[in-house]
Motif scaffolding. Structure first.
Motif, PDB file in Angstrom:
ATOM      1  N   ARG A  10      56.263  -1.108 -20.490  1.00  0.00           N
ATOM      2  CA  ARG A  10      57.360  -1.197 -21.468  1.00  0.00           C
ATOM      3  C   ARG A  10      58.306   0.000 -21.343  1.00  0.00           C
ATOM      4  O   ARG A  10      59.523  -0.150 -21.305  1.00  0.00           O
ATOM      5  CB  ARG A  10      56.749  -1.250 -22.863  1.00  0.00           C
ATOM      6  N   GLY A  11      57.736   1.189 -21.290  1.00  0.00           N
ATOM      7  CA  GLY A  11      58.556   2.396 -21.174  1.00  0.00           C
ATOM      8  C   GLY A  11      59.381   2.425 -19.901  1.00  0.00           C
ATOM      9  O   GLY A  11      60.557   2.774 -19.921  1.00  0.00           O
ATOM     10  N   LEU A  12      58.757   2.050 -18.794  1.00  0.00           N
ATOM     11  CA  LEU A  12      59.477   2.027 -17.516  1.00  0.00           C
ATOM     12  C   LEU A  12      60.606   1.009 -17.520  1.00  0.00           C
ATOM     13  O   LEU A  12      61.690   1.251 -16.984  1.00  0.00           O
ATOM     14  CB  LEU A  12      58.514   1.743 -16.370  1.00  0.00           C
ATOM     15  N   ARG A  13      60.361  -0.146 -18.130  1.00  0.00           N
ATOM     16  CA  ARG A  13      61.395  -1.179 -18.208  1.00  0.00           C
ATOM     17  C   ARG A  13      62.595  -0.696 -19.019  1.00  0.00           C
ATOM     18  O   ARG A  13      63.740  -0.879 -18.618  1.00  0.00           O
ATOM     19  CB  ARG A  13      60.837  -2.447 -18.863  1.00  0.00           C
ATOM     20  N   ILE A  14      62.315  -0.089 -20.181  1.00  0.00           N
ATOM     21  CA  ILE A  14      63.400   0.354 -21.056  1.00  0.00           C
ATOM     22  C   ILE A  14      64.194   1.478 -20.403  1.00  0.00           C
ATOM     23  O   ILE A  14      65.429   1.437 -20.373  1.00  0.00           O
ATOM     24  CB  ILE A  14      62.844   0.764 -22.433  1.00  0.00           C
ATOM     25  N   VAL A  15      63.514   2.467 -19.853  1.00  0.00           N
ATOM     26  CA  VAL A  15      64.212   3.593 -19.215  1.00  0.00           C
ATOM     27  C   VAL A  15      65.001   3.123 -17.995  1.00  0.00           C
ATOM     28  O   VAL A  15      66.177   3.481 -17.826  1.00  0.00           O
ATOM     29  CB  VAL A  15      63.205   4.711 -18.831  1.00  0.00           C
ATOM     30  N   LEU A  18      68.027   0.966 -19.176  1.00  0.00           N
ATOM     31  CA  LEU A  18      69.093   1.789 -19.764  1.00  0.00           C
ATOM     32  C   LEU A  18      69.816   2.611 -18.701  1.00  0.00           C
ATOM     33  O   LEU A  18      71.033   2.820 -18.788  1.00  0.00           O
ATOM     34  CB  LEU A  18      68.514   2.706 -20.847  1.00  0.00           C
ATOM     35  N   THR A  19      69.081   3.051 -17.697  1.00  0.00           N
ATOM     36  CA  THR A  19      69.701   3.786 -16.592  1.00  0.00           C
ATOM     37  C   THR A  19      70.687   2.900 -15.842  1.00  0.00           C
ATOM     38  O   THR A  19      71.816   3.315 -15.558  1.00  0.00           O
ATOM     39  CB  THR A  19      68.630   4.317 -15.624  1.00  0.00           C
ATOM     40  N   TRP A  34      74.590  -4.326 -14.763  1.00  0.00           N
ATOM     41  CA  TRP A  34      74.384  -4.892 -16.095  1.00  0.00           C
ATOM     42  C   TRP A  34      73.121  -5.745 -16.164  1.00  0.00           C
ATOM     43  O   TRP A  34      72.696  -6.135 -17.248  1.00  0.00           O
ATOM     44  CB  TRP A  34      75.612  -5.678 -16.543  1.00  0.00           C
ATOM     45  N   ILE A  35      72.503  -6.007 -15.027  1.00  0.00           N
ATOM     46  CA  ILE A  35      71.230  -6.721 -15.022  1.00  0.00           C
ATOM     47  C   ILE A  35      70.158  -5.889 -15.729  1.00  0.00           C
ATOM     48  O   ILE A  35      69.097  -6.402 -16.085  1.00  0.00           O
ATOM     49  CB  ILE A  35      70.800  -7.095 -13.576  1.00  0.00           C
ATOM     50  N   GLY A  36      70.450  -4.626 -15.970  1.00  0.00           N
ATOM     51  CA  GLY A  36      69.538  -3.747 -16.706  1.00  0.00           C
ATOM     52  C   GLY A  36      69.261  -4.230 -18.121  1.00  0.00           C
ATOM     53  O   GLY A  36      68.291  -3.798 -18.754  1.00  0.00           O
ATOM     54  N   VAL A  37      70.082  -5.131 -18.615  1.00  0.00           N
ATOM     55  CA  VAL A  37      69.850  -5.704 -19.943  1.00  0.00           C
ATOM     56  C   VAL A  37      68.523  -6.471 -19.961  1.00  0.00           C
ATOM     57  O   VAL A  37      67.807  -6.455 -20.961  1.00  0.00           O
ATOM     58  CB  VAL A  37      71.035  -6.637 -20.333  1.00  0.00           C
TER      59      VAL A  37
END
Length: 64
Positions: A10-15, A18-19, A34-37
């Motif tokens: 979860r943490g890796l996905r969010i960071v 957002l990066t 924008w695929i980071g969403v």
């Protein structure tokens, strides 16, 4: 929806998400950033729709 994304995942996905979004917003990378969403949303909701398809689960707790 049963949680299937663990704490580290979860943490890796969010960071990471957002990066990518920040890089796209500042013009460092193209529109694809924008695929980071997607990883941000899967991290926030603790559910990845691809995981059940491949039989994966990184969530240690089975009662979530």
């Amino acid at each position: 929806m049963k949680a299937n994304v663990g704490t580290l995942d979860r943490g890796l996905r969010i960071v990471g998400g957002l990066t990518l979004i920040a890089l796209a917003a500042t013009g460092q990378v193209g529109v694809w950033g924008w695929i980071g969403v997607v990883p941000v949303l899967t991290g926030v909701f603790r559910f990845c729709p691809a995981y059940p398809l491949i039989g994966m689960n990184t969530c240690a707790r089975k009662d979530l």
